[in-house]
Design a protein around this motif. Structure first.
Motif, PDB file in Angstrom:
ATOM      1  N   LYS A  45       0.550  -1.078   0.171  1.00  9.31           N
ATOM      2  CA  LYS A  45       0.299  -0.041   0.097  1.00  9.31           C
ATOM      3  C   LYS A  45       1.134   0.892   0.498  1.00  9.31           C
ATOM      4  CE  LYS A  45      -3.030  -0.140   3.537  1.00  9.31           C
ATOM      5  NZ  LYS A  45      -4.154   0.119   4.303  1.00  9.31           N
ATOM      6  N   ILE A  46       0.394   2.600  -1.065  1.00 13.99           N
ATOM      7  CA  ILE A  46       1.246   3.725  -1.253  1.00 13.99           C
ATOM      8  C   ILE A  46       0.384   4.660  -0.849  1.00 13.99           C
ATOM      9  CG2 ILE A  46       2.936   4.516  -2.528  1.00 13.99           C
ATOM     10  CD1 ILE A  46       3.513   1.857  -1.923  1.00 13.99           C
ATOM     11  N   LEU A  47       1.083   5.942  -0.095  1.00 12.96           N
ATOM     12  CA  LEU A  47       0.252   6.561   0.012  1.00 12.96           C
ATOM     13  C   LEU A  47       0.950   7.935  -0.218  1.00 12.96           C
ATOM     14  CD1 LEU A  47      -1.690   7.956   2.343  1.00 12.96           C
ATOM     15  CD2 LEU A  47       0.464   8.618   3.242  1.00 12.96           C
ATOM     16  N   PHE A  48      -0.363   8.110  -1.435  1.00 14.83           N
ATOM     17  CA  PHE A  48      -0.262   9.835  -2.083  1.00 14.83           C
ATOM     18  C   PHE A  48      -0.438  11.135  -1.445  1.00 14.83           C
ATOM     19  CE2 PHE A  48       0.318   8.219  -6.911  1.00 14.83           C
ATOM     20  CZ  PHE A  48       0.687   7.415  -6.619  1.00 14.83           C
ATOM     21  N   VAL A  49       0.317  11.935  -1.293  1.00 12.58           N
ATOM     22  CA  VAL A  49       0.012  12.723  -0.265  1.00 12.58           C
ATOM     23  C   VAL A  49      -0.232  14.311  -1.019  1.00 12.58           C
ATOM     24  CG1 VAL A  49       0.708  14.275   1.520  1.00 12.58           C
ATOM     25  CG2 VAL A  49       1.095  11.693   1.607  1.00 12.58           C
ATOM     26  N   LEU A  50      -0.866  14.574  -1.704  1.00  8.82           N
ATOM     27  CA  LEU A  50      -1.228  15.660  -2.761  1.00  8.82           C
ATOM     28  C   LEU A  50      -2.438  17.216  -2.021  1.00  8.82           C
ATOM     29  CD1 LEU A  50      -2.177  12.740  -4.251  1.00  8.82           C
ATOM     30  CD2 LEU A  50      -3.087  13.940  -5.414  1.00  8.82           C
ATOM     31  N   THR A  51      -1.974  17.553  -2.420  1.00  6.31           N
ATOM     32  CA  THR A  51      -2.353  19.533  -2.410  1.00  6.31           C
ATOM     33  C   THR A  51      -3.578  19.500  -1.880  1.00  6.31           C
ATOM     34  OG1 THR A  51      -1.924  21.572  -3.084  1.00  6.31           O
ATOM     35  CG2 THR A  51      -2.164  20.553  -4.519  1.00  6.31           C
ATOM     36  N   GLY A  52      -4.418  19.980  -0.764  1.00  7.16           N
ATOM     37  CA  GLY A  52      -6.004  20.315  -0.939  1.00  7.16           C
ATOM     38  C   GLY A  52      -6.407  21.694  -1.836  1.00  7.16           C
ATOM     39  N   ALA A  53      -5.535  22.571  -1.955  1.00 13.84           N
ATOM     40  CA  ALA A  53      -5.181  24.045  -2.686  1.00 13.84           C
ATOM     41  C   ALA A  53      -5.951  24.232  -3.921  1.00 13.84           C
ATOM     42  CB  ALA A  53      -4.314  24.597  -2.012  1.00 13.84           C
ATOM     43  N   ASP A  54      -6.984  25.006  -4.352  1.00 12.40           N
ATOM     44  CA  ASP A  54      -7.071  25.200  -5.482  1.00 12.40           C
ATOM     45  C   ASP A  54      -6.820  26.536  -6.307  1.00 12.40           C
ATOM     46  OD1 ASP A  54      -8.761  26.652  -4.636  1.00 12.40           O
ATOM     47  OD2 ASP A  54     -10.698  26.043  -4.946  1.00 12.40           O
ATOM     48  N   HIS A  55      -5.562  27.317  -5.384  1.00  8.56           N
ATOM     49  CA  HIS A  55      -5.074  28.537  -5.808  1.00  8.56           C
ATOM     50  C   HIS A  55      -4.044  28.291  -4.974  1.00  8.56           C
ATOM     51  CE1 HIS A  55      -6.984  29.574  -1.880  1.00  8.56           C
ATOM     52  NE2 HIS A  55      -6.005  29.928  -2.086  1.00  8.56           N
ATOM     53  N   TRP A  56      -3.008  29.552  -5.707  1.00 10.51           N
ATOM     54  CA  TRP A  56      -1.736  29.435  -5.288  1.00 10.51           C
ATOM     55  C   TRP A  56      -1.748  31.133  -4.814  1.00 10.51           C
ATOM     56  CZ3 TRP A  56       2.940  30.369  -8.452  1.00 10.51           C
ATOM     57  CH2 TRP A  56       4.479  30.330  -7.537  1.00 10.51           C
ATOM     58  N   THR A  57      -1.142  32.011  -3.447  1.00  9.76           N
ATOM     59  CA  THR A  57      -1.279  32.730  -3.641  1.00  9.76           C
ATOM     60  C   THR A  57      -0.328  33.640  -3.716  1.00  9.76           C
ATOM     61  OG1 THR A  57      -2.994  32.940  -1.078  1.00  9.76           O
ATOM     62  CG2 THR A  57      -1.818  34.775  -1.641  1.00  9.76           C
ATOM     63  N   LEU A  58      -0.380  34.655  -5.314  1.00  9.60           N
ATOM     64  CA  LEU A  58       1.040  35.234  -5.485  1.00  9.60           C
ATOM     65  C   LEU A  58       1.570  36.314  -4.229  1.00  9.60           C
ATOM     66  CD1 LEU A  58      -0.248  35.314  -9.035  1.00  9.60           C
ATOM     67  CD2 LEU A  58       1.174  33.191  -7.696  1.00  9.60           C
ATOM     68  N   ASN A  59       2.618  37.367  -4.841  1.00  6.38           N
ATOM     69  CA  ASN A  59       3.273  38.095  -3.830  1.00  6.38           C
ATOM     70  C   ASN A  59       2.584  39.274  -3.889  1.00  6.38           C
ATOM     71  OD1 ASN A  59       3.948  39.194  -6.147  1.00  6.38           O
ATOM     72  ND2 ASN A  59       5.766  38.743  -6.089  1.00  6.38           N
ATOM     73  N   ASP A  60       1.089  39.756  -4.454  1.00  3.71           N
ATOM     74  CA  ASP A  60       0.872  41.193  -4.980  1.00  3.71           C
ATOM     75  C   ASP A  60      -0.841  40.228  -3.904  1.00  3.71           C
ATOM     76  OD1 ASP A  60      -0.722  39.871  -7.116  1.00  3.71           O
ATOM     77  OD2 ASP A  60      -0.469  40.730  -8.350  1.00  3.71           O
ATOM     78  N   GLY A  61      -1.656  39.483  -3.493  1.00  6.28           N
ATOM     79  CA  GLY A  61      -2.422  38.986  -2.997  1.00  6.28           C
ATOM     80  C   GLY A  61      -3.590  38.289  -3.971  1.00  6.28           C
TER      81      GLY A  61
END
Length: 231
Positions: A3-19
């Motif tokens: 059994k192998i564990l795949f750990v994935l992001t749950g985020a649907d966005h990335w906050t950039l440096n301008d907000g």
């Protein structure tokens, strides 16, 4: 078999440096290449995300341009839709390392948003590295290493030879000026021995039980090494 564990992001966005936020998620190829290789080898996959939510796929990773043509893009989209494990994730905090033969982190810009600040993920990474079990991470997935800490605050990955999405690749993708921080810079700051190859060329590094890939094209070679490590 295992059994192998795949750990994935749950985020649907990335906050950039301008907000502002950039729509993203995990990168399809980085999930699918190892998923295919491991399931074809007879292994079972369990998906985990920070909150146990269904991981969002970066829609750009399903386009024809990202897959060498529409025919392959359609195949990738169908395979992602047909993977039941993606619809039944557990919380990272609920994952018991003893249940798994290996741990794998795909990337995608979503991994830059939530995994660097996820304590459960950081603890899992530290425990996996210490256990000697194969730990495989690709592209932006090493952003998760930021959350892994020794009791004295240092990184357990200091001194490890590894790779990940490079500054040059982030520049070529157009995100370097917008990023709050660059992955390569942060990994070097952790004390890792960062290695890179030509932008977007397949490149993997293996140091002890740590297996890393530079970019999406490295997913399949990394998967092949992971299959061998588990056999």
């Amino acid at each position: 078999m295992a059994k192998i564990l795949f750990v994935l992001t749950g985020a649907d966005h990335w906050t950039l440096n301008d907000g502002s936020t950039h729509p993203t998620g995990y990168w399809a190829e980085e999930f699918l290449a190892p998923y295919t290789a491991l399931t074809e080898a007879g292994h079972d996959i369990v998906v985990a995300t920070p909150a146990g939510t269904v991981p969002p796929v970066d829609q750009v990773s399903l386009t024809a341009d990202s897959n060498g043509g529409q025919a392959r893009a359609d195949q990738v989209a169908a395979a992602i839709a047909a993977a039941p494990e993606l619809q039944q994730p557990i919380r990272i905090a609920d994952a018991v390392l003893d249940d798994y033969a290996a741990v794998y982190y795909p990337g995608g810009h979503g991994a830059m948003e939530d995994l660097p600040v996820d304590q459960s993920s950081g603890e899992l990474l530290t425990a996996t590295l210490t256990s000697g079990k194969p730990l495989a991470i690709v592209c932006h997935g090493p952003a998760a290493l930021v959350a892994a800490k020794n009791p004295d605050g240092t990184s357990p990955f200091a001194g490890y030879r590894l790779t990940g999405f490079t500054n040059d690749e982030e520049s070529a993708a157009g995100f370097a000026p917008k990023a709050p921080w660059l992955l390569q810079d942060r990994l070097v700051a952790l004390g890792a021995d960062f290695r890179e190859s030509a932008p977007f060329a397949p490149h993997i590094e293996v140091d002890r039980n740590l297996y890393t890939g530079q970019n999406p094209a490295s997913s399949a070679p990394l998967a092949a090494e992971l299959v061998k490590a588990i056999a």
